[in-house]
Design a protein around this motif. Structure first.
Motif, mmCIF file in Angstrom:
data_model
loop_
_atom_site.group_PDB
_atom_site.id
_atom_site.type_symbol
_atom_site.label_atom_id
_atom_site.label_comp_id
_atom_site.label_asym_id
_atom_site.label_seq_id
_atom_site.Cartn_x
_atom_site.Cartn_y
_atom_site.Cartn_z
ATOM 1 N N ARG A 30 9.427 1.758 -9.821
ATOM 2 C CA ARG A 30 8.572 2.928 -10.042
ATOM 3 C C ARG A 30 7.200 2.535 -10.574
ATOM 4 O O ARG A 30 6.280 3.353 -10.556
ATOM 5 C CB ARG A 30 9.255 3.893 -11.021
ATOM 6 N N HIS A 31 7.067 1.294 -11.053
ATOM 7 C CA HIS A 31 5.789 0.834 -11.583
ATOM 8 C C HIS A 31 4.942 0.115 -10.537
ATOM 9 O O HIS A 31 3.884 -0.411 -10.864
ATOM 10 C CB HIS A 31 6.011 -0.094 -12.781
ATOM 11 N N ILE A 32 5.389 0.083 -9.291
ATOM 12 C CA ILE A 32 4.633 -0.600 -8.237
ATOM 13 C C ILE A 32 3.375 0.213 -7.904
ATOM 14 O O ILE A 32 3.428 1.426 -7.728
ATOM 15 C CB ILE A 32 5.501 -0.797 -6.987
ATOM 16 N N ASP A 33 2.242 -0.471 -7.853
ATOM 17 C CA ASP A 33 0.986 0.149 -7.422
ATOM 18 C C ASP A 33 0.881 -0.045 -5.910
ATOM 19 O O ASP A 33 0.558 -1.132 -5.421
ATOM 20 C CB ASP A 33 -0.195 -0.503 -8.143
ATOM 21 N N TRP A 34 1.119 1.016 -5.146
ATOM 22 C CA TRP A 34 1.218 0.886 -3.695
ATOM 23 C C TRP A 34 -0.153 0.659 -3.060
ATOM 24 O O TRP A 34 -0.257 0.021 -2.009
ATOM 25 C CB TRP A 34 1.867 2.131 -3.107
ATOM 26 N N ARG A 64 -0.084 -7.167 -12.140
ATOM 27 C CA ARG A 64 0.498 -8.484 -11.877
ATOM 28 C C ARG A 64 1.486 -8.361 -10.719
ATOM 29 O O ARG A 64 1.879 -7.261 -10.323
ATOM 30 C CB ARG A 64 1.195 -9.031 -13.122
ATOM 31 N N GLU A 65 1.891 -9.503 -10.205
ATOM 32 C CA GLU A 65 2.817 -9.506 -9.079
ATOM 33 C C GLU A 65 4.201 -9.027 -9.510
ATOM 34 O O GLU A 65 4.636 -9.253 -10.635
ATOM 35 C CB GLU A 65 2.917 -10.912 -8.476
ATOM 36 N N TYR A 66 4.857 -8.399 -8.554
ATOM 37 C CA TYR A 66 6.195 -7.858 -8.800
ATOM 38 C C TYR A 66 7.191 -8.978 -9.005
ATOM 39 O O TYR A 66 7.175 -9.997 -8.301
ATOM 40 C CB TYR A 66 6.610 -6.982 -7.622
ATOM 41 N N GLN A 67 8.090 -8.784 -9.995
ATOM 42 C CA GLN A 67 9.174 -9.720 -10.247
ATOM 43 C C GLN A 67 10.499 -8.987 -10.123
ATOM 44 O O GLN A 67 10.563 -7.758 -10.119
ATOM 45 C CB GLN A 67 9.024 -10.356 -11.638
ATOM 46 N N SER A 68 11.567 -9.762 -10.048
ATOM 47 C CA SER A 68 12.873 -9.173 -9.727
ATOM 48 C C SER A 68 13.357 -8.196 -10.792
ATOM 49 O O SER A 68 14.098 -7.262 -10.494
ATOM 50 C CB SER A 68 13.912 -10.289 -9.536
ATOM 51 N N MET A 78 -3.200 -6.275 -0.929
ATOM 52 C CA MET A 78 -2.893 -7.683 -1.175
ATOM 53 C C MET A 78 -1.729 -8.188 -0.340
ATOM 54 O O MET A 78 -1.452 -9.389 -0.330
ATOM 55 C CB MET A 78 -2.578 -7.886 -2.668
ATOM 56 N N GLN A 79 -0.995 -7.286 0.331
ATOM 57 C CA GLN A 79 0.175 -7.657 1.136
ATOM 58 C C GLN A 79 1.272 -8.292 0.281
ATOM 59 O O GLN A 79 2.131 -9.009 0.797
ATOM 60 C CB GLN A 79 -0.238 -8.616 2.258
ATOM 61 N N THR A 80 1.213 -8.024 -1.018
ATOM 62 C CA THR A 80 2.212 -8.520 -1.965
ATOM 63 C C THR A 80 2.460 -7.434 -2.998
ATOM 64 O O THR A 80 1.503 -6.815 -3.481
ATOM 65 C CB THR A 80 1.731 -9.800 -2.681
ATOM 66 N N PRO A 81 3.722 -7.175 -3.346
ATOM 67 C CA PRO A 81 3.986 -6.115 -4.334
ATOM 68 C C PRO A 81 3.343 -6.428 -5.687
ATOM 69 O O PRO A 81 3.490 -7.536 -6.219
ATOM 70 C CB PRO A 81 5.512 -6.089 -4.430
ATOM 71 N N TYR A 82 2.641 -5.445 -6.223
ATOM 72 C CA TYR A 82 2.019 -5.527 -7.550
ATOM 73 C C TYR A 82 2.502 -4.354 -8.396
ATOM 74 O O TYR A 82 2.718 -3.235 -7.882
ATOM 75 C CB TYR A 82 0.492 -5.493 -7.457
#
Length: 355
Positions: free
Chosen positions: A85-89, A76-80, A95-99
Motif C-alpha cells: 500500500r506504500h508503493i508510489d505508482w 526508496r526501492e521496494y523490498q520484500s 523508473m520501471q522499478t517498484p518504489y
C-alpha cells in the motif's frame, strides 16, 4: 553620610512571588511597556518551573501529542518486507522499478486552552488559589508548546455565557506575552451579574470556534451545573482533549474549625456551618467522594485524559508525572508492556497523575 539629602526611591511595581496571577494594571509605573508585569511573571516561571521541566522531559516531547498529518520523508526501492500500500505508482512507472514512500509524522499541533476564571476558582485554602494555579499552568504549557513551533490559542471565560476574550492560535514570544497579559487582567473589572460556571455553554462555544483538529486543554474545577458531559464528548470526537482539573484539599475534607460563615463565590448565598459537628464532616466527605466518582466517570466516558492539579503541590512535579503517564500509555500502540497497559487503564478510568 548625607543620607537626608538623597531623594527617596519611587517604588516600582512588581509581582509578588506567591501571587503572580493578580495585578491591578498593565503598567502602574507609567513606563509605557504594556507587558511589563507579564514579562516578570513569565521570567519567574521560566526559572522556577519551565527550566526544571526542560531538564527532565528531554526526548519526551514527540510522544505527548499527535500531529494532524504525515510528511513525505523519502523514496526508496521496494523490498520484500514492505507494505504494497506504500508503493508510489507514479515513480514506479517512470523508473520501471517498484518504489515505496517513507513518511514522517507531523508533530506540529495547534493547542487551545479553554480557561475557567469564574467565581469558584478564586478559592484557595493556602497561599495559592485555583485561579493562580490555572494561570500558571496555562502559561507554562503555552511556553513549552510554542518553543517547539506549535501555535497556542486561548479562550477566557469569567462567568458569562460567552468568552470574555478569544486569542487566535499563534506562536512567538509576543503572543505569549499577550496571553499572559490577558490572564493577568481577565475578570478584574466588576461584572454586573454573578460569575457562574457555565461549562456546558463554554464547551459548546469551543466546539464551534475550533474547526481544525487540535489539542484542547479544558482548565476548570468542573464545579458546574450537570449537562456538560455531552458537549465534552462532542469536543473529544473532533479534538484531543485534556481535562486540567483544579481542586483544593479543603474541598474534599472539612477541618474541625468550629462555627464558620460560608458564602458561595458564584451565587452569593451564605450558610452558617458547625465544623465541630462530626456528622456534618462525615456527610461533607461522603458528598465530596460522590462528586469525585461522578467526575471521573464522566471524563472516562468521554475518553478524556485528566490532569489533576492541587493548590498545595508543586506544578512542575504534577506536569512531569502526567507527561510520564502519557508516554507509558502511548507505548501500548507500539507493543508496550504491562506498565503501558496499566497506564492506559488509569486514563480510561479517569484517574489523575496522582493515582
Amino acid at each position: 553620610m548625607f543620607s537626608f539629602l538623597r531623594k527617596p526611591k519611587t517604588p516600582t511595581a512588581s509581582l509578588p512571588a506567591d501571587e503572580p496571577s493578580v495585578a491591578a494594571s498593565a503598567d502602574p509605573s507609567g513606563t509605557g511597556a504594556p507587558f511589563a508585569q507579564a514579562k516578570k511573571w513569565l521570567q519567574r516561571l521560566e526559572w522556577t518551573v519551565i527550566k526544571r521541566l526542560d531538564g527532565q522531559l528531554q526526548g519526551d516531547y514527540r510522544s505527548l501529542f499527535r500531529g494532524v498529518g504525515l510528511v513525505l520523508a523519502d523514496l526508496r526501492e521496494y523490498q520484500s518486507h514492505d507494505d504494497v500500500r506504500h508503493i508510489d505508482w507514479n515513480v514506479t512507472a517512470r523508473m520501471q522499478t517498484p518504489y515505496v514512500r517513507e513518511h514522517q509524522e507531523d508533530r506540529e499541533v495547534a493547542a487551545w486552552f479553554v480557561v475557567d476564571l469564574s467565581g469558584s476558582v478564586d478559592f484557595g485554602s493556602g497561599p495559592t488559589t485555583k485561579r493562580q494555579l490555572a494561570c500558571d499552568t496555562v502559561l507554562v504549557l503555552s511556553k513549552m508548546l510554542t518553543q517547539h513551533g506549535n501555535r497556542v490559542g486561548v479562550m477566557l471565560f469569567t462567568g458569562q455565557a460567552y468568552a470574555q476574550s478569544v486569542l487566535p492560535a499563534r506562536s512567538g514570544r509576543r503572543h505569549l506575552l499577550h496571553v499572559a497579559h490577558q490572564l493577568l487582567h481577565a475578570g478584574q473589572s466588576p461584572s454586573p451579574g454573578p460569575r457562574t460556571t457555565l461549562l456546558s455553554q463554554w464547551l459548546s462555544q469551543a466546539h464551534s470556534l475550533v474547526r481544525r483538529r487540535s489539542v484542547v486543554f479544558v482548565v476548570s474545577d468542573f464545579i458546574s451545573a450537570p449537562g456538560w458531559e455531552k458537549n465534552l464528548s462532542m469536543l473529544a470526537r473532533r479534538h484531543e482533549v485534556v481535562a486540567v482539573r483544579l481542586h483544593d484539599p479543603l474541598e474534599l475534607t472539612w477541618p474541625d474549625s468550629g462555627m464558620v460563615l460560608m458564602q458561595d463565590a458564584e451565587s452569593g448565598e451564605q450558610l452558617l456551618v458547625d465544623g465541630n459537628d462530626t456528622g456534618f464532616r462525615n456527610r461533607f466527605a461522603a458528598l465530596a467522594q460522590q462528586r469525585e466518582t461522578a467526575l471521573r466517570d464522566s471524563l472516562a466516558h468521554a475518553g478524556v485524559d485528566c490532569l489533576e492539579l492541587r493548590t498545595d503541590e508543586a506544578l512542575d512535579q504534577a506536569l512531569l508525572r502526567f507527561a510520564q503517564l502519557r508516554k507509558r500509555a502511548s507505548q501500548l500502540n507500539t507493543g508496550g508492556g504491562p506498565q503501558a497497559h496499566r497506564a492506559t487503564q488509569a486514563f480510561a478510568s479517569g484517574r489523575s497523575v496522582h493515582a
